[in-house]
Scaffold this motif. Structure first.
Motif, PDB file in Angstrom:
ATOM      1  N   ILE A 140     -50.171 -18.334  52.900  1.00 45.18           N
ATOM      2  CA  ILE A 140     -51.388 -19.309  52.958  1.00 45.18           C
ATOM      3  C   ILE A 140     -50.866 -20.684  52.500  1.00 45.18           C
ATOM      4  N   GLY A 165     -52.475 -23.455  53.360  1.00 41.61           N
ATOM      5  CA  GLY A 165     -53.549 -24.657  53.055  1.00 41.61           C
ATOM      6  C   GLY A 165     -53.786 -25.310  54.179  1.00 41.61           C
ATOM      7  N   GLY A 189     -57.659 -19.861  51.577  1.00 40.56           N
ATOM      8  CA  GLY A 189     -57.228 -18.952  50.371  1.00 40.56           C
ATOM      9  C   GLY A 189     -58.448 -18.360  49.747  1.00 40.56           C
ATOM     10  N   SER A 190     -58.038 -17.454  48.971  1.00 39.16           N
ATOM     11  CA  SER A 190     -59.094 -16.565  48.158  1.00 39.16           C
ATOM     12  C   SER A 190     -58.588 -16.083  46.780  1.00 39.16           C
ATOM     13  N   LYS A 203     -55.893 -14.100  47.459  1.00 35.83           N
ATOM     14  CA  LYS A 203     -54.458 -14.627  48.350  1.00 35.83           C
ATOM     15  C   LYS A 203     -54.737 -16.207  48.303  1.00 35.83           C
ATOM     16  N   PRO A 204     -54.267 -16.925  47.249  1.00 37.38           N
ATOM     17  CA  PRO A 204     -54.664 -18.295  46.829  1.00 37.38           C
ATOM     18  C   PRO A 204     -53.709 -19.176  47.733  1.00 37.38           C
ATOM     19  N   VAL A 205     -54.175 -20.459  47.924  1.00 37.42           N
ATOM     20  CA  VAL A 205     -53.434 -21.433  48.831  1.00 37.42           C
ATOM     21  C   VAL A 205     -51.919 -21.294  48.124  1.00 37.42           C
ATOM     22  N   LEU A 232     -49.604 -19.287  48.301  1.00 32.25           N
ATOM     23  CA  LEU A 232     -49.133 -17.746  48.027  1.00 32.25           C
ATOM     24  C   LEU A 232     -48.119 -17.417  49.261  1.00 32.25           C
ATOM     25  N   ARG A 247     -45.495 -18.529  44.545  1.00 33.84           N
ATOM     26  CA  ARG A 247     -46.754 -18.960  44.278  1.00 33.84           C
ATOM     27  C   ARG A 247     -46.461 -20.469  44.242  1.00 33.84           C
ATOM     28  N   ASP A 288     -51.498 -25.050  44.984  1.00 32.78           N
ATOM     29  CA  ASP A 288     -52.128 -25.820  46.056  1.00 32.78           C
ATOM     30  C   ASP A 288     -51.781 -27.181  45.932  1.00 32.78           C
ATOM     31  N   ARG A 334     -50.115 -28.673  52.066  1.00 28.65           N
ATOM     32  CA  ARG A 334     -49.752 -27.931  53.271  1.00 28.65           C
ATOM     33  C   ARG A 334     -48.171 -28.157  53.446  1.00 28.65           C
TER      34      ARG A 334
END
Length: 66
Positions: A9, A11, A15-16, A19-21, A23, A41, A44, A47
């Motif tokens: 992800i 960005g 994300g969640s 599964k965060p931005v 990852l 990881r 954020d 991108r």
């Protein structure tokens, strides 16, 4: 032959909690050997920065496979 694969992800959205931005999963394998997998990881950080950090990490992993 060698294979490298990345997924994750980058960005800015998508994300969640699970599964965060930032990852990213990276794997590499040389024919006849076991695959190597790493999870990064990056957070954020934007991108473009996630994508650039992923390329650097993937190339580093590839160096270990060769």
């Amino acid at each position: 032959s060698i294979a490298v694969s990345v997924t994750g992800i980058a960005g800015p959205g998508g994300g969640s909690k699970e599964k965060p931005v930032g990852l990213v999963h990276i794997a590499a394998q040389k024919m006849g050997q076991s695959p190597i997998h790493i999870e990064q990881r990056f957070g954020d950080i934007g991108r473009s920065a996630v994508r650039e950090a992923t390329v650097v990490a993937a190339l580093s992993l590839l160096k270990n496979v060769i």
